[in-house]
Design a protein around this motif. Structure first.
Motif, PDB file in Angstrom:
ATOM      1  N   LEU A  14       0.794  -1.232   0.000  1.00  9.68           N
ATOM      2  CA  LEU A  14       0.000   0.000   0.000  1.00  9.68           C
ATOM      3  C   LEU A  14       0.833   1.293   0.000  1.00  9.68           C
ATOM      4  O   LEU A  14       0.526   2.212  -0.757  1.00  9.68           O
ATOM      5  CB  LEU A  14      -0.998  -0.015   1.163  1.00  9.68           C
ATOM      6  N   LEU A  17       1.909   1.970  -3.395  1.00  8.56           N
ATOM      7  CA  LEU A  17       0.846   2.491  -4.250  1.00  8.56           C
ATOM      8  C   LEU A  17       0.721   4.003  -4.089  1.00  8.56           C
ATOM      9  O   LEU A  17       0.561   4.737  -5.051  1.00  8.56           O
ATOM     10  CB  LEU A  17      -0.491   1.822  -3.891  1.00  8.56           C
ATOM     11  N   CYS A  20       3.156   6.087  -5.999  1.00  8.62           N
ATOM     12  CA  CYS A  20       3.153   6.122  -7.453  1.00  8.62           C
ATOM     13  C   CYS A  20       2.275   7.245  -7.993  1.00  8.62           C
ATOM     14  O   CYS A  20       2.055   7.340  -9.184  1.00  8.62           O
ATOM     15  CB  CYS A  20       2.820   4.774  -8.068  1.00  8.62           C
ATOM     16  N   TYR A  21       1.789   8.095  -7.101  1.00 10.10           N
ATOM     17  CA  TYR A  21       1.001   9.221  -7.590  1.00 10.10           C
ATOM     18  C   TYR A  21       1.935  10.304  -8.133  1.00 10.10           C
ATOM     19  O   TYR A  21       2.850  10.725  -7.442  1.00 10.10           O
ATOM     20  CB  TYR A  21       0.139   9.787  -6.463  1.00 10.10           C
ATOM     21  N   PRO A  22       1.737  10.723  -9.375  1.00 12.06           N
ATOM     22  CA  PRO A  22       2.689  11.657  -9.973  1.00 12.06           C
ATOM     23  C   PRO A  22       2.546  13.079  -9.437  1.00 12.06           C
ATOM     24  O   PRO A  22       1.522  13.448  -8.890  1.00 12.06           O
ATOM     25  CB  PRO A  22       2.329  11.610 -11.454  1.00 12.06           C
TER      26      PRO A  22
ATOM     27  N   MET B   1      -7.567   9.326  -4.220  1.00 11.04           N
ATOM     28  CA  MET B   1      -6.556   8.285  -4.113  1.00 11.04           C
ATOM     29  C   MET B   1      -6.879   7.352  -2.948  1.00 11.04           C
ATOM     30  O   MET B   1      -6.693   6.143  -3.034  1.00 11.04           O
ATOM     31  CB  MET B   1      -5.191   8.915  -3.906  1.00 11.04           C
ATOM     32  N   ILE B   5      -7.099   3.197  -2.828  1.00  7.74           N
ATOM     33  CA  ILE B   5      -6.361   2.333  -1.905  1.00  7.74           C
ATOM     34  C   ILE B   5      -7.329   1.451  -1.110  1.00  7.74           C
ATOM     35  O   ILE B   5      -7.106   0.243  -0.954  1.00  7.74           O
ATOM     36  CB  ILE B   5      -5.476   3.173  -0.956  1.00  7.74           C
ATOM     37  N   LEU B   8      -8.521  -1.328  -3.315  1.00  6.93           N
ATOM     38  CA  LEU B   8      -7.534  -2.385  -3.510  1.00  6.93           C
ATOM     39  C   LEU B   8      -7.408  -3.245  -2.254  1.00  6.93           C
ATOM     40  O   LEU B   8      -7.301  -4.475  -2.337  1.00  6.93           O
ATOM     41  CB  LEU B   8      -6.175  -1.780  -3.880  1.00  6.93           C
ATOM     42  N   ALA B  25       1.423 -10.995  -7.938  1.00  7.51           N
ATOM     43  CA  ALA B  25       1.661  -9.554  -7.853  1.00  7.51           C
ATOM     44  C   ALA B  25       2.653  -9.183  -8.945  1.00  7.51           C
ATOM     45  O   ALA B  25       3.727  -9.787  -9.037  1.00  7.51           O
ATOM     46  CB  ALA B  25       2.226  -9.187  -6.489  1.00  7.51           C
ATOM     47  N   ARG B  46       3.971   3.670 -13.629  1.00  8.38           N
ATOM     48  CA  ARG B  46       3.384   3.680 -12.289  1.00  8.38           C
ATOM     49  C   ARG B  46       2.198   2.735 -12.270  1.00  8.38           C
ATOM     50  O   ARG B  46       1.250   2.900 -13.017  1.00  8.38           O
ATOM     51  CB  ARG B  46       2.912   5.088 -11.925  1.00  8.38           C
ATOM     52  N   GLY B  47       2.241   1.779 -11.399  1.00  9.39           N
ATOM     53  CA  GLY B  47       1.104   0.886 -11.293  1.00  9.39           C
ATOM     54  C   GLY B  47       1.411  -0.356 -10.495  1.00  9.39           C
ATOM     55  O   GLY B  47       2.555  -0.573 -10.042  1.00  9.39           O
ATOM     56  N   PHE B  48       0.383  -1.146 -10.320  1.00 11.97           N
ATOM     57  CA  PHE B  48       0.507  -2.370  -9.552  1.00 11.97           C
ATOM     58  C   PHE B  48      -0.641  -3.285  -9.940  1.00 11.97           C
ATOM     59  O   PHE B  48      -1.753  -2.820 -10.171  1.00 11.97           O
ATOM     60  CB  PHE B  48       0.449  -2.073  -8.050  1.00 11.97           C
ATOM     61  N   TRP B  68      -3.914  -1.054 -10.671  1.00  8.54           N
ATOM     62  CA  TRP B  68      -3.972   0.407 -10.674  1.00  8.54           C
ATOM     63  C   TRP B  68      -2.891   0.889 -11.645  1.00  8.54           C
ATOM     64  O   TRP B  68      -1.723   0.540 -11.501  1.00  8.54           O
ATOM     65  CB  TRP B  68      -3.712   0.939  -9.269  1.00  8.54           C
ATOM     66  N   THR B  70      -1.392   4.377 -13.489  1.00  6.97           N
ATOM     67  CA  THR B  70      -1.420   5.843 -13.503  1.00  6.97           C
ATOM     68  C   THR B  70      -0.684   6.358 -14.731  1.00  6.97           C
ATOM     69  O   THR B  70       0.514   6.102 -14.893  1.00  6.97           O
ATOM     70  CB  THR B  70      -0.757   6.411 -12.236  1.00  6.97           C
ATOM     71  N   TYR B  72       0.387   9.774 -16.896  1.00  8.73           N
ATOM     72  CA  TYR B  72       0.647  11.163 -16.513  1.00  8.73           C
ATOM     73  C   TYR B  72       1.487  11.824 -17.590  1.00  8.73           C
ATOM     74  O   TYR B  72       2.412  11.206 -18.128  1.00  8.73           O
ATOM     75  CB  TYR B  72       1.371  11.165 -15.165  1.00  8.73           C
ATOM     76  N   ARG B  74       2.946  15.992 -18.682  1.00  7.77           N
ATOM     77  CA  ARG B  74       2.918  17.449 -18.649  1.00  7.77           C
ATOM     78  C   ARG B  74       2.951  17.936 -20.091  1.00  7.77           C
ATOM     79  O   ARG B  74       3.810  17.522 -20.861  1.00  7.77           O
ATOM     80  CB  ARG B  74       4.143  17.981 -17.907  1.00  7.77           C
ATOM     81  N   TYR B  94      -3.674  13.663 -16.177  1.00  8.17           N
ATOM     82  CA  TYR B  94      -3.595  12.432 -15.397  1.00  8.17           C
ATOM     83  C   TYR B  94      -4.735  11.503 -15.791  1.00  8.17           C
ATOM     84  O   TYR B  94      -5.866  11.951 -15.970  1.00  8.17           O
ATOM     85  CB  TYR B  94      -3.755  12.709 -13.903  1.00  8.17           C
ATOM     86  N   ASN B  96      -6.029   7.840 -14.132  1.00 13.91           N
ATOM     87  CA  ASN B  96      -5.885   6.685 -13.249  1.00 13.91           C
ATOM     88  C   ASN B  96      -6.923   5.647 -13.646  1.00 13.91           C
ATOM     89  O   ASN B  96      -8.099   5.989 -13.800  1.00 13.91           O
ATOM     90  CB  ASN B  96      -6.108   7.097 -11.795  1.00 13.91           C
TER      91      ASN B  96
END
Lengths: 213, 195
Positions: A14, A17, A20-22, B1, B5, B8, B25, B46-48, B68, B70, B72, B74, B94, B96
């Motif tokens: 967790l 996780l 991993c938020y940008p 967010m 969580i 999950l 995993a 970014r992820g899982f 999850w 993500t 992203y 700019r 973004y 998600n």
């Protein structure tokens, strides 16, 4: 794998996780936003002259700021007013407009105000200008022909508002048309605030090429 | 967010019911496709991904997956014009996604330590697309029906532990709010099993 081990793995996962938020903007400048809009039926090319007051009025929501209670609006300091107004004048000049006195029958008038507030009702009383600058206009309301200005909400937000009004609108009309408007919005803080405001004013003009002669 | 969580975590708890199965995993690297790619071109690192499976037959698994991802990006400073209105600034984009899928997986028996597999998942993807411009944020949330074919290989690493290398294609179907969001994920991870 036992169920217990599975839960431990979940607990370990967790925090990963969350990480991993940008990220988002890291500099004030990246939060700057410039909005412009105009009346598509207004013939900007045929207008050559403009007048502009020598001060920038402070607005708080739908009221002007009046901390000393004298019923007169508050203005930016002369130095800050000059910073903003000079930037506008430079851009107007670069686009082929000629600045004239308000008594010299200008084609348009540019009114400039600032606001630092949580909520900005982008519709305030024309009367502030009419009252404070009697030579500019009687205290009428105004309207936006052919488009609508936005309603802005923000947090610690600051804006510089530019409104170009048609100074030759029919006399006696109740409202004055705002033919072009620009909102330069961003965080109202930081050491680079002045240079950011200047850049935003430049951006307002560079994205409004219909003002160019 | 926080919502994601909690979601999950709830799925992990649900996974406990598969006492005779496996837990996988993986870390996904995701390449956006279609409408998602138009919005964010950058590959997501970014992820899982978590999967809980039960072995139904010798070479057939059924299971649940949640993950999850993500995305992203700019955007360079730009002017965005619509009609007479123009807005300029820096956009942070973004997306998600949280797929929630039920799936089957067919495993091909081999003599060695490598077990190739192919699978198909069906379910939904929660999509949260946010665009930051200046101090403002525009958010679009939606749930999309989703299919997710996959290919991969299990690499036996020891008793009850295998390495996993696989490719998944998440295909979301468009809703009124948002076109279908799809992407390809390359997954690397571990599978723990009690068989």
């Amino acid at each position: 794998m036992t169920i217990k081990l599975r839960y431990w793995l979940a607990i370990l996962v967790l925090p990963l996780l969350s990480s991993c938020y940008p990220k988002g903007a890291e500099y004030n400048e990246e939060l700057d936003l410039v909005y412009t809009n105009y009346n598509p039926d207004f013939n900007f090319a045929s207008k050559m002259t403009y007048a502009i007051p020598d001060s920038v009025i402070k607005i708080d929501g739908d009221n002007f700021l009046d901390p000393d209670g004298d019923l007169k609006p508050e203005f930016l300091t002369p130095a800050n007013s000059a910073l903003i107004l000079n930037q506008i004048k430079q851009n107007m000049s670069a686009y082929g407009w000629t600045k004239v006195d308000k008594t010299a029958n200008p084609d348009v008038i540019i009114l400039v105000s600032t606001v630092t507030t949580l909520n900005l009702y982008y519709y305030y009383d024309w009367g502030y200008w009419g009252w404070w600058y009697p030579g500019y206009y009687p205290p009428w309301g105004w309207y936006y022909p052919g488009y609508y200005p936005p309603y802005i909400t923000g947090y610690r937000s600051g804006s510089v508002l530019l409104q170009m009004v048609d100074s030759k609108a029919a006399p006696g009309a109740e409202n004055v048309p705002v033919e072009w408007t620009a909102i330069c919005n961003g965080l109202a803080e930081g050491a680079d605030l002045q240079s950011r405001v200047q850049k935003m004013i430049d951006a307002a003009y560079s994205q409004s090429t219909y003002l160019k002669h | 967010m926080k919502k994601i969580i909690m979601f999950l975590l709830a799925t992990v708890c649900v996974g406990g019911v598969f006492a005779q199965g496996s837990f996988t995993a993986t870390y996904p690297i995701s390449i956006p496709m279609g409408d998602l790619s138009d919005y964010i071109g950058a590959t997501s690192f970014r992820g899982f991904t978590m999967e809980f499976s039960k072995r139904q037959k010798k070479n057939l698994d059924i299971g649940l997956e949640t993950s999850w991802h993500t995305f992203y990006e700019r955007q360079s400073p730009a002017v965005y014009t619509e009609g007479t209105a123009s807005v300029s600034g820096v956009q942070y984009r973004y997306t998600n996604t949280v797929p929630l899928l039920a799936g089957v997986k067919y495993l091909k028996e081999t003599d060695g330590n490598f077990t190739p597999y192919a699978g198909l998942g069906v379910g939904t993807i929660y999509v949260n697309r946010s665009t930051d411009l200046g101090l403002y944020r525009i958010t679009n949330e939606t749930w999309q029906f989703a299919l997710r074919p996959e290919l991969g290989v299990l690499i036996k690493a020891g008793s009850g532990v295998s390495g996993v290398l696989g490719v998944k294609y998440y295909a979301g179907f468009g809703t009124d709010d948002l076109d279908g969001q799809s992407y390809i994920s390359i997954n690397l991870g571990l599978m723990f099993s009690n068989f």
